[in-house]
Design a protein around this motif. Sequence first.
Motif, mmCIF file in Angstrom:
data_model
loop_
_atom_site.group_PDB
_atom_site.id
_atom_site.type_symbol
_atom_site.label_atom_id
_atom_site.label_comp_id
_atom_site.label_asym_id
_atom_site.label_seq_id
_atom_site.Cartn_x
_atom_site.Cartn_y
_atom_site.Cartn_z
ATOM 1 N N ARG A 45 0.822 -1.211 0.000
ATOM 2 C CA ARG A 45 0.000 0.000 0.000
ATOM 3 C C ARG A 45 0.848 1.249 0.000
ATOM 4 N NH1 ARG A 45 -4.898 -2.449 2.266
ATOM 5 N NH2 ARG A 45 -6.455 -0.809 2.266
ATOM 6 N N THR A 46 2.159 1.083 0.043
ATOM 7 C CA THR A 46 3.091 2.214 -0.008
ATOM 8 C C THR A 46 4.305 1.754 -0.819
ATOM 9 O OG1 THR A 46 4.287 1.490 1.955
ATOM 10 C CG2 THR A 46 2.458 3.021 2.330
ATOM 11 N N ILE A 47 5.101 2.726 -1.256
ATOM 12 C CA ILE A 47 6.323 2.372 -2.010
ATOM 13 C C ILE A 47 7.267 1.541 -1.123
ATOM 14 C CG2 ILE A 47 8.325 3.303 -3.259
ATOM 15 C CD1 ILE A 47 5.841 4.037 -4.800
ATOM 16 N N PRO A 48 7.523 1.909 0.146
ATOM 17 C CA PRO A 48 8.397 1.048 0.959
ATOM 18 C C PRO A 48 7.866 -0.386 1.072
ATOM 19 C CG PRO A 48 8.167 3.182 2.022
ATOM 20 C CD PRO A 48 7.197 3.176 0.864
ATOM 21 N N GLN A 49 6.542 -0.562 1.152
ATOM 22 C CA GLN A 49 5.993 -1.936 1.199
ATOM 23 C C GLN A 49 6.250 -2.659 -0.124
ATOM 24 O OE1 GLN A 49 1.877 -2.214 2.490
ATOM 25 N NE2 GLN A 49 2.239 -0.912 4.284
ATOM 26 N N ALA A 50 6.150 -1.948 -1.236
ATOM 27 C CA ALA A 50 6.399 -2.583 -2.546
ATOM 28 C C ALA A 50 7.853 -3.033 -2.646
ATOM 29 C CB ALA A 50 6.053 -1.616 -3.674
ATOM 30 N N LYS A 51 8.754 -2.184 -2.159
ATOM 31 C CA LYS A 51 10.183 -2.548 -2.209
ATOM 32 C C LYS A 51 10.448 -3.738 -1.302
ATOM 33 C CE LYS A 51 11.872 1.933 -3.692
ATOM 34 N NZ LYS A 51 12.431 3.237 -3.298
ATOM 35 N N ALA A 52 9.807 -3.757 -0.135
ATOM 36 C CA ALA A 52 9.988 -4.886 0.795
ATOM 37 C C ALA A 52 9.429 -6.168 0.192
ATOM 38 C CB ALA A 52 9.304 -4.582 2.127
ATOM 39 N N LEU A 53 8.293 -6.075 -0.502
ATOM 40 C CA LEU A 53 7.713 -7.276 -1.118
ATOM 41 C C LEU A 53 8.649 -7.830 -2.188
ATOM 42 C CD1 LEU A 53 5.351 -9.262 -1.361
ATOM 43 C CD2 LEU A 53 4.299 -7.699 -3.015
ATOM 44 N N LYS A 54 9.262 -6.941 -2.937
ATOM 45 C CA LYS A 54 10.186 -7.377 -3.985
ATOM 46 C C LYS A 54 11.329 -8.189 -3.360
ATOM 47 C CE LYS A 54 12.518 -5.593 -8.018
ATOM 48 N NZ LYS A 54 12.825 -4.436 -8.832
ATOM 49 N N ILE A 55 11.874 -7.682 -2.255
ATOM 50 C CA ILE A 55 12.983 -8.380 -1.583
ATOM 51 C C ILE A 55 12.496 -9.723 -1.026
ATOM 52 C CG2 ILE A 55 14.567 -8.276 0.409
ATOM 53 C CD1 ILE A 55 14.631 -5.174 -0.130
ATOM 54 N N MET A 56 11.315 -9.722 -0.390
ATOM 55 C CA MET A 56 10.781 -10.985 0.172
ATOM 56 C C MET A 56 10.602 -12.032 -0.927
ATOM 57 S SD MET A 56 7.842 -10.175 2.974
ATOM 58 C CE MET A 56 7.577 -8.431 3.022
ATOM 59 N N MET A 57 10.095 -11.606 -2.073
ATOM 60 C CA MET A 57 9.870 -12.564 -3.163
ATOM 61 C C MET A 57 11.207 -13.069 -3.687
ATOM 62 S SD MET A 57 6.690 -12.667 -3.057
ATOM 63 C CE MET A 57 6.222 -13.705 -4.394
ATOM 64 N N GLU A 58 12.179 -12.183 -3.786
ATOM 65 C CA GLU A 58 13.506 -12.611 -4.265
ATOM 66 C C GLU A 58 14.108 -13.636 -3.312
ATOM 67 O OE1 GLU A 58 14.578 -8.542 -6.744
ATOM 68 O OE2 GLU A 58 15.561 -8.911 -4.821
ATOM 69 N N GLU A 59 13.886 -13.425 -2.002
ATOM 70 C CA GLU A 59 14.401 -14.386 -1.014
ATOM 71 C C GLU A 59 13.777 -15.770 -1.203
ATOM 72 O OE1 GLU A 59 15.416 -11.145 2.510
ATOM 73 O OE2 GLU A 59 13.636 -12.410 2.676
ATOM 74 N N HIS A 60 12.564 -15.785 -1.760
ATOM 75 C CA HIS A 60 11.904 -17.068 -2.051
ATOM 76 C C HIS A 60 12.125 -17.479 -3.514
ATOM 77 C CE1 HIS A 60 9.701 -15.903 1.659
ATOM 78 N NE2 HIS A 60 9.580 -17.192 1.839
ATOM 79 N N ASN A 61 13.126 -16.887 -4.154
ATOM 80 C CA ASN A 61 13.411 -17.155 -5.579
ATOM 81 C C ASN A 61 12.181 -16.955 -6.451
ATOM 82 O OD1 ASN A 61 16.111 -17.866 -5.177
ATOM 83 N ND2 ASN A 61 15.445 -19.856 -4.373
ATOM 84 N N SER A 62 11.444 -15.907 -6.140
ATOM 85 C CA SER A 62 10.217 -15.676 -6.881
ATOM 86 C C SER A 62 10.062 -14.188 -7.168
ATOM 87 C CB SER A 62 9.041 -16.224 -6.070
ATOM 88 O OG SER A 62 7.920 -16.316 -6.895
ATOM 89 N N LYS A 63 8.910 -13.828 -7.703
ATOM 90 C CA LYS A 63 8.669 -12.414 -8.013
ATOM 91 C C LYS A 63 7.164 -12.165 -8.144
ATOM 92 C CE LYS A 63 8.821 -12.991 -13.003
ATOM 93 N NZ LYS A 63 9.282 -12.502 -14.283
ATOM 94 N N VAL A 64 6.817 -10.897 -8.137
ATOM 95 C CA VAL A 64 5.448 -10.507 -8.491
ATOM 96 C C VAL A 64 5.365 -10.506 -10.020
ATOM 97 C CG1 VAL A 64 3.830 -8.572 -8.524
ATOM 98 C CG2 VAL A 64 5.039 -9.140 -6.408
ATOM 99 N N HIS A 65 4.432 -11.286 -10.556
ATOM 100 C CA HIS A 65 4.330 -11.366 -12.013
ATOM 101 C C HIS A 65 3.504 -10.218 -12.589
ATOM 102 C CE1 HIS A 65 5.415 -15.491 -10.842
ATOM 103 N NE2 HIS A 65 6.013 -15.530 -12.009
#
Length: 194
Positions: free
Chosen positions: A91-111
Amino acid sequence: MLNIVIFGAPGSGKGTQSERIAARYGLLHISTGEVLREHIARRTKLGIIADSYISKGQLIPDDLMIKVLASVLDNEPAAAQSGVIFDGFPRTIPQAKALKIMMEEHNSKVHAVIGLEVDENCLMQRMLLRGQQEGRADDNEETIKQRLAVYHQQTSPLREYYIAEGKYCGIDANGSIDDIFARIARAIDALPNL
Ligand code: AP5
Ligand code: MG
């Protein structure tokens, strides 16, 4: 494996459409609003803090919200297999950046980010009606006005963020629930390289 963010103003249909997307594509539906409302109902420490923000129509601070989402993902091992529809996060840019890192840690991404674009004048009526029918505590006129203002100030900039990332799919979210879902499914089915 498919991870989708559904994005839109309060009352735009994120929860309604997420249930259908989850069923059609076999995804885990994570609604941060629902997670917080469950904590409020159980009067947990997080619930008491969350209530103090939600009742005013304000966002829970980013550092706390990011920890909550990380903990939900850690406790849902199925998420890594099935993929997730994220409803209400980021819901904010910092949350979007954090989600990107979390997904990368799971070898994944937001499609893809499905943006529900809806005429604002229907939102207040929808939420007031739900408030009468279901008694959701933040569905009252004063809090809804505040939620819409917060959306414009803090959340709507994410549209540009995800356009720049090449992930934003805007969907005309006016009309019937079935018609909107058909538009969303067409957009998901057209995603490249799934
Ligand atoms: P959250 O629960 O996410 O609420 P919201 O964003 O305000 O959105 P709503 O759940 O009200 O609407 P929706 O888009 O899901 O629409 P719905 O499908 O329900 O968050 C609540 C609060 O938690 C926030 O204000 C914040 O304080 C906190 N929070 C949550 N996540 C956070 C985060 N990441 N960071 C910080 N704080 C966070 O539809 C609405 C109504 O319309 C329903 O009654 C539905 O049946 C009806 N409807 C749906 N589609 C249609 C249609 N096409 N035609 C007619 N009616 C329709
Ligand atoms: Mg919702």
